[in-house]
Design a protein around this motif. Structure first.
Motif, short mmCIF file in Angstrom:
data_model
loop_
_atom_site.label_atom_id
_atom_site.label_comp_id
_atom_site.label_asym_id
_atom_site.label_seq_id
_atom_site.Cartn_x
_atom_site.Cartn_y
_atom_site.Cartn_z
N VAL A 1 0.74 -1.06 -0.10
CA VAL A 1 -0.12 0.00 -0.08
C VAL A 1 0.93 1.38 0.07
CG1 VAL A 1 -1.71 1.44 1.41
CG2 VAL A 1 -1.97 -1.23 1.01
N TRP A 2 1.97 1.13 0.86
CA TRP A 2 2.88 2.34 0.89
C TRP A 2 3.41 2.67 -0.45
CZ3 TRP A 2 8.26 1.99 -0.22
CH2 TRP A 2 9.03 3.37 -0.04
N ALA A 3 3.90 1.75 -1.33
CA ALA A 3 4.61 1.58 -2.62
C ALA A 3 3.39 2.11 -3.56
CB ALA A 3 5.25 0.30 -2.88
N TRP A 4 2.40 1.92 -3.31
CA TRP A 4 1.36 2.14 -4.25
C TRP A 4 1.02 3.55 -4.19
CZ3 TRP A 4 -4.22 2.59 -3.14
CH2 TRP A 4 -4.94 3.12 -4.41
N ARG A 5 0.81 3.86 -2.84
CA ARG A 5 0.39 5.40 -2.64
C ARG A 5 1.23 6.51 -2.44
NH1 ARG A 5 -3.28 8.93 -0.61
NH2 ARG A 5 -3.22 9.62 1.31
N SER A 6 2.34 6.21 -1.87
CA SER A 6 3.31 7.50 -1.30
C SER A 6 4.00 7.93 -2.76
CB SER A 6 4.20 6.94 -0.48
OG SER A 6 5.14 6.25 -0.96
N GLY A 7 4.22 9.35 -2.39
CA GLY A 7 5.02 10.00 -3.50
C GLY A 7 4.63 11.74 -3.70
N THR A 8 5.02 12.33 -4.47
CA THR A 8 4.91 13.74 -4.65
C THR A 8 4.19 14.31 -6.12
OG1 THR A 8 6.85 14.15 -3.26
CG2 THR A 8 6.14 15.74 -4.37
N ARG B 1 1.88 18.25 -3.61
CA ARG B 1 0.88 17.36 -2.58
C ARG B 1 2.05 16.23 -2.15
NH1 ARG B 1 -4.55 13.86 -3.92
NH2 ARG B 1 -4.67 13.41 -1.84
N LEU B 2 2.18 16.07 -1.06
CA LEU B 2 2.79 15.13 -0.23
C LEU B 2 2.04 14.00 -0.10
CD1 LEU B 2 5.39 17.37 1.68
CD2 LEU B 2 5.36 16.47 -0.82
N ARG B 3 2.09 12.68 -0.47
CA ARG B 3 1.23 11.55 -0.24
C ARG B 3 2.30 10.54 0.60
NH1 ARG B 3 -3.10 10.49 -4.16
NH2 ARG B 3 -2.33 8.37 -4.10
N LEU C 1 10.70 19.48 5.03
CA LEU C 1 9.89 18.38 4.77
C LEU C 1 10.57 17.48 3.60
CD1 LEU C 1 6.36 19.60 4.60
CD2 LEU C 1 7.49 18.58 6.66
N PRO C 2 10.77 16.21 3.78
CA PRO C 2 11.27 15.51 2.80
C PRO C 2 10.26 15.21 1.61
CG PRO C 2 10.84 14.13 4.44
CD PRO C 2 10.61 15.30 4.92
N LEU C 3 10.54 15.13 0.26
CA LEU C 3 9.67 14.89 -0.66
C LEU C 3 9.68 13.37 -1.04
CD1 LEU C 3 10.42 18.05 -3.00
CD2 LEU C 3 8.61 17.79 -1.35
N PRO C 4 8.59 12.76 -0.79
CA PRO C 4 8.56 11.36 -0.75
C PRO C 4 8.79 11.17 -2.40
CG PRO C 4 6.58 11.92 0.41
CD PRO C 4 7.38 13.25 -0.09
N ALA C 5 9.71 10.00 -2.65
CA ALA C 5 9.90 9.44 -4.30
C ALA C 5 10.65 10.63 -4.99
CB ALA C 5 8.70 9.06 -4.92
N VAL C 6 10.89 11.66 -4.58
CA VAL C 6 11.83 12.70 -5.24
C VAL C 6 13.13 12.65 -4.78
CG1 VAL C 6 11.82 15.02 -6.03
CG2 VAL C 6 9.76 14.07 -5.57
N ARG C 7 14.13 12.74 -5.95
CA ARG C 7 15.62 12.58 -5.57
C ARG C 7 16.10 13.84 -6.02
NH1 ARG C 7 16.65 8.11 -9.82
NH2 ARG C 7 15.47 9.69 -10.85
#
Length: 124
Positions: free
Chosen positions: A48-55, A63-65, A99-105
């Motif tokens: 669920v985390w891999a499917w949902r989280s991101g920016t 929008r940070l998810r 804040l860290p940005l999920p899935a953004v390098r």
């Protein structure tokens, strides 16, 4: 805001595939005894985390998810987009929070800035 204006950053989908395989692998263990059923929660939570989280970024903001919940940040509250020492992208806000940005390098920052609709300055 149209969906075409939105740039989405998500984690690698291999994480989701690994979580599904781990769930299938945990089924015999969970079926052996009733008290081992919670073992299934770990790979399901990762899936669920891999499917949902991101920016998500668009001309109006970020929008940070996360696994449970999300946060909308308008561009007016953003002071700086930067990287941390580990190479992950972070956003610094006007209230001083970072804040860290999920899935953004860090290498994704030019694409993220492009979502604002503003041009990047020349890097000469």
């Amino acid at each position: 805001m149209s969906r075409a204006d939105t740039i989405r950053f998500r984690h690698n989908q291999a994480i989701l595939v690994a979580a599904v395989i781990a769930t299938i692998g945990a089924l015999p263990l969970a079926a052996a005894r009733w008290y081992l059923l919670p073992v299934l929660l770990v790979p399901l939570t990762v899936a669920v985390w891999a499917w949902r989280s991101g920016t998500d970024a668009d001309p109006h903001g970020l929008r940070l998810r996360a696994l449970a919940g999300g946060r909308r940040i308008p561009w007016e509250q953003v002071v700086e987009l930067a990287t941390d020492p580990r190479g992950r992208a972070v956003v610094r806000l006007t209230d001083g929070h970072q804040l860290p940005l999920p899935a953004v390098r860090g290498v994704d920052l030019p694409r993220l800035v492009a979502a604002t609709g503003q041009a990047l300055p020349d890097a000469r």
